[in-house]
Design a protein around this motif. Structure first.
Motif, mmCIF file in Angstrom:
data_model
loop_
_atom_site.group_PDB
_atom_site.id
_atom_site.type_symbol
_atom_site.label_atom_id
_atom_site.label_comp_id
_atom_site.label_asym_id
_atom_site.label_seq_id
_atom_site.Cartn_x
_atom_site.Cartn_y
_atom_site.Cartn_z
ATOM 1 N N GLY A 133 0.314 -1.104 0.070
ATOM 2 C CA GLY A 133 0.334 0.116 -0.066
ATOM 3 C C GLY A 133 0.982 1.376 -0.278
ATOM 4 O O GLY A 133 -0.085 2.609 -0.035
ATOM 5 N N THR A 134 2.184 0.984 -0.222
ATOM 6 C CA THR A 134 3.167 2.263 0.184
ATOM 7 C C THR A 134 3.556 2.909 -1.299
ATOM 8 O O THR A 134 4.051 1.845 -1.682
ATOM 9 N N ALA A 135 3.557 4.496 -2.100
ATOM 10 C CA ALA A 135 3.493 4.270 -2.456
ATOM 11 C C ALA A 135 4.460 5.136 -2.902
ATOM 12 O O ALA A 135 5.889 5.271 -1.595
ATOM 13 N N ASN A 140 8.285 6.217 -5.711
ATOM 14 C CA ASN A 140 8.390 7.273 -7.150
ATOM 15 C C ASN A 140 9.698 6.253 -7.535
ATOM 16 O O ASN A 140 10.508 6.314 -7.235
ATOM 17 N N SER A 184 5.427 6.764 -11.207
ATOM 18 C CA SER A 184 4.871 6.346 -9.573
ATOM 19 C C SER A 184 3.968 5.254 -9.475
ATOM 20 O O SER A 184 3.608 4.546 -10.599
ATOM 21 N N ALA A 185 4.456 4.594 -8.045
ATOM 22 C CA ALA A 185 3.818 2.373 -8.550
ATOM 23 C C ALA A 185 3.565 3.284 -6.766
ATOM 24 O O ALA A 185 3.794 3.134 -5.778
ATOM 25 N N THR A 186 2.645 1.885 -6.504
ATOM 26 C CA THR A 186 2.068 1.321 -5.533
ATOM 27 C C THR A 186 2.783 0.064 -5.103
ATOM 28 O O THR A 186 2.345 -0.795 -5.668
ATOM 29 N N VAL A 187 3.239 -0.553 -3.755
ATOM 30 C CA VAL A 187 3.563 -1.181 -3.634
ATOM 31 C C VAL A 187 2.081 -2.441 -3.583
ATOM 32 O O VAL A 187 1.676 -1.974 -2.381
ATOM 33 N N GLU A 188 2.280 -3.405 -4.715
ATOM 34 C CA GLU A 188 0.657 -4.596 -3.909
ATOM 35 C C GLU A 188 1.142 -6.105 -2.698
ATOM 36 O O GLU A 188 -0.266 -6.362 -1.602
ATOM 37 N N ILE A 231 4.709 -4.526 -7.740
ATOM 38 C CA ILE A 231 4.167 -3.188 -7.723
ATOM 39 C C ILE A 231 3.654 -2.800 -9.346
ATOM 40 O O ILE A 231 2.944 -4.245 -9.919
ATOM 41 N N LYS A 232 1.990 -2.211 -8.236
ATOM 42 C CA LYS A 232 1.465 -1.527 -9.520
ATOM 43 C C LYS A 232 1.817 -0.202 -10.224
ATOM 44 O O LYS A 232 1.789 0.686 -9.309
ATOM 45 N N GLY A 248 0.958 3.681 -11.532
ATOM 46 C CA GLY A 248 0.099 4.669 -11.407
ATOM 47 C C GLY A 248 -0.256 5.492 -12.434
ATOM 48 O O GLY A 248 -0.448 5.448 -13.854
#
Length: 102
Positions: free
Chosen positions: A30-32, A34, A59-63, A95-96, A98
């Motif tokens: 859930g952490t963003a 860069n 930018s991405a978020t850890v899934e 990671i997803k 964004g």
């Protein structure tokens, strides 16, 4: 639109909404994060950096954090009664992607 990025010493193709399997990151799900090391951005026209595109950011978020399949390491020496069996499971993060800003 896509970008080629360098993350933790490896290169990945990042598209919006894509899931990337990268080396283990020390961050909670859930952490963003860069990614500033962008090698190339394509949005109809191609921008190639030397070595990085200035001002570009992904930018991405850890899934999640997961482990890969087990790899068996087996060593032996014939006729010497020497055998060693060891297993290893490599950790990785999903990671997803964004937003890609050029």
């Amino acid at each position: 639109m896509y970008a080629l990025v360098e993350f933790k010493g490896k290169q990945y193709k990042a598209e919006k909404g894509a899931l990337l399997k990268v080396d283990l990151i020390d961050a909670q799900p859930g952490t963003a994060i860069n990614i500033d090391k962008v090698l190339m951005v394509s949005d109809g026209s191609v921008k190639i950096g030397s070595p990085y595109v200035t001002g570009a950011k992904v930018s991405a978020t850890v899934e999640s954090h997961e482990k890969d399949d087990k790899v068996i390491v087996f060593k032996y020496k014939p006729k010497k009664d020497y055998r060693r069996k060891k297993g290893h499971r490599q950790g990785y993060s999903i990671i997803k992607i964004g937003d890609i800003s050029a």
